[in-house]
Scaffold this active site. Structure first.
Site, PDB file in Angstrom:
ATOM      1  N   SER A 229       0.845  -1.184   0.000  1.00 49.25           N
ATOM      2  CA  SER A 229       0.000   0.000   0.000  1.00 49.25           C
ATOM      3  C   SER A 229       0.884   1.238   0.000  1.00 49.25           C
ATOM      4  O   SER A 229       2.069   1.176   0.332  1.00 49.25           O
ATOM      5  CB  SER A 229      -0.905   0.036   1.235  1.00 49.25           C
ATOM      6  N   SER A 267      -3.364  -3.862  -3.278  1.00 51.17           N
ATOM      7  CA  SER A 267      -2.657  -2.650  -2.861  1.00 51.17           C
ATOM      8  C   SER A 267      -3.647  -1.567  -2.461  1.00 51.17           C
ATOM      9  O   SER A 267      -4.600  -1.270  -3.188  1.00 51.17           O
ATOM     10  CB  SER A 267      -1.770  -2.145  -4.004  1.00 51.17           C
ATOM     11  N   ASP A 269      -3.956   2.145  -2.161  1.00 53.14           N
ATOM     12  CA  ASP A 269      -3.251   3.343  -2.619  1.00 53.14           C
ATOM     13  C   ASP A 269      -4.170   4.549  -2.470  1.00 53.14           C
ATOM     14  O   ASP A 269      -5.166   4.683  -3.194  1.00 53.14           O
ATOM     15  CB  ASP A 269      -2.823   3.172  -4.077  1.00 53.14           C
TER      16      ASP A 269
END
Length: 345
Positions: A229, A267, A269
């Site tokens: 992340s 992930s 983000d």
């Protein structure tokens, strides 16, 4: 540790960095860290404070862009809906969100006893990444006292980078990473403005990192899926509306892409962008207030600044972090060691 710029990784671009090349180049913005070590802990908290006043009473305008939403951050929904923030921004590991949220709420109530009784509740803002490959995340080591310590440590000026605070146990592209920051100066008309970015870098598949000169550093670790992340916090003194702030935040994705990231399924983000210009009063004196905002015809320079600072901040996080062992015993190498072994031609 040297920065990416000092190591020659940042090419001469169109925009120059601010005096500190940090998010704290925006007047009033402060950053503090609390690092936890021992008993399997290698984690911490990082605080970003937008201005030194009462954030609940004087709320910076803000926006959030979810690049990929595999995350457990707190408070982002209200930022997206109302376009303001009303607490400092805390960064920590995934299982530290609750402790940091409690600390922010208690601080806000201490400064404003009417919260939740005679006025609205407070929207605590905490963002996270999973540092479990290095830190014993199941120990729930982060406490409200640690969050308070990071807030108390917040100062303007130089920002410590690398494996510090929330960045203690973070990795990126197979290398040790953590906290990084950068800034850019923007001349618009006859006025000077600044945009600064701080990242919590914990993303990118091993072998995917692309340096600005085209080299692809090899961390010499087994390839693995992209499950990390990254939290990107942008600050500016440019007067922008919340729609414009989200557009600027979105360009943080361009900076991540330049590094070789593709925002994988696992992930988380997140880009959060706020301006110190023209804040919103909790108790407005008049029902209709005037707001300054940049003409969209001039916003490209802010887009460029967002992409450039995000890219450089991640590289600074990588360059400032030393090689660190994982809980499994493997070593997350330092990017600077690879640079020494593989000098540019």
């Amino acid at each position: 540790m040297k920065t990416a710029r000092e190591l020659g990784l940042i090419p001469q671009g169109r925009l120059e960095p601010g005096p500190g090349n940090a998010i704290t180049d925006i007047a009033g913005v402060a950053v503090g860290h609390r690092s936890l070590r021992g008993d399997g802990l290698f984690t911490g908290v990082t605080a970003v404070v937008p201005h030194p006043g009462d954030l609940f009473r004087v709320k910076p305008r803000a926006a959030v862009e979810i690049v990929n939403g595999f995350g457990k951050s707190a408070g982002l929904m209200q930022v997206a809906e109302l376009g303001t923030i009303e607490t400092p921004i805390l960064l920590t590991n995934t299982f530290g969100v609750a402790a940091c949220t409690e600390a922010l709420i208690r601080r806000a109530i201490g400064a404003n006893p009417a919260i939740g009784r005679k006025t609205s509740t407070v929207n605590a803002l905490v963002c996270e990444c999973n540092d479990g490959s290095i830190n014993n995340i199941q120990a729930l080591g982060v406490t409200p006292a640690d969050a308070d310590a990071a807030l108390d440590a917040a100062r303007p000026g130089p920002v410590e980078q690398g494996a510090v605070g929330a960045g203690s146990g973070m990795t990126a592209f197979g290398f040790k990473a953590g906290i990084g920051t950068a800034s850019r100066l923007m001349r618009i008309g006859k006025h000077d403005f600044t945009l600064g970015t701080l990242v919590l870098a914990n993303f990118g598949a091993a072998g995917d990192l692309v340096l600005p000169d085209g080299r692809r550093p090899d961390p010499r670790v087994p390839a693995s899926p992209e499950r990390g992340s990254v939290i990107v916090v942008m600050a500016t003194d440019l007067p922008l509306g919340d729609r414009q702030l989200q557009r600027v935040a979105r360009r943080g994705g361009a900076g991540l892409a330049r590094l070789g990231a593709f925002w994988g399924h696992g992930s988380g983000d997140v880009v959060l962008c706020f301006t110190t210009a023209d804040p919103v009063e909790h108790d407005p004196a008049v029902p209709v207030a005037m707001q300054q905002r940049l003409s969209d015809s001039y916003i490209d320079i802010a887009f460029r600044a967002a992409a450039e600072t995000t890219q450089e901040a991640v590289l600074n996080a990588l360059c400032a972090a030393p090689a660190t062992p994982a809980r499994s015993g493997r070593i997350y190498p330092a990017l600077t060691d690879w640079l020494k072994e593989s000098p540019a031609s």
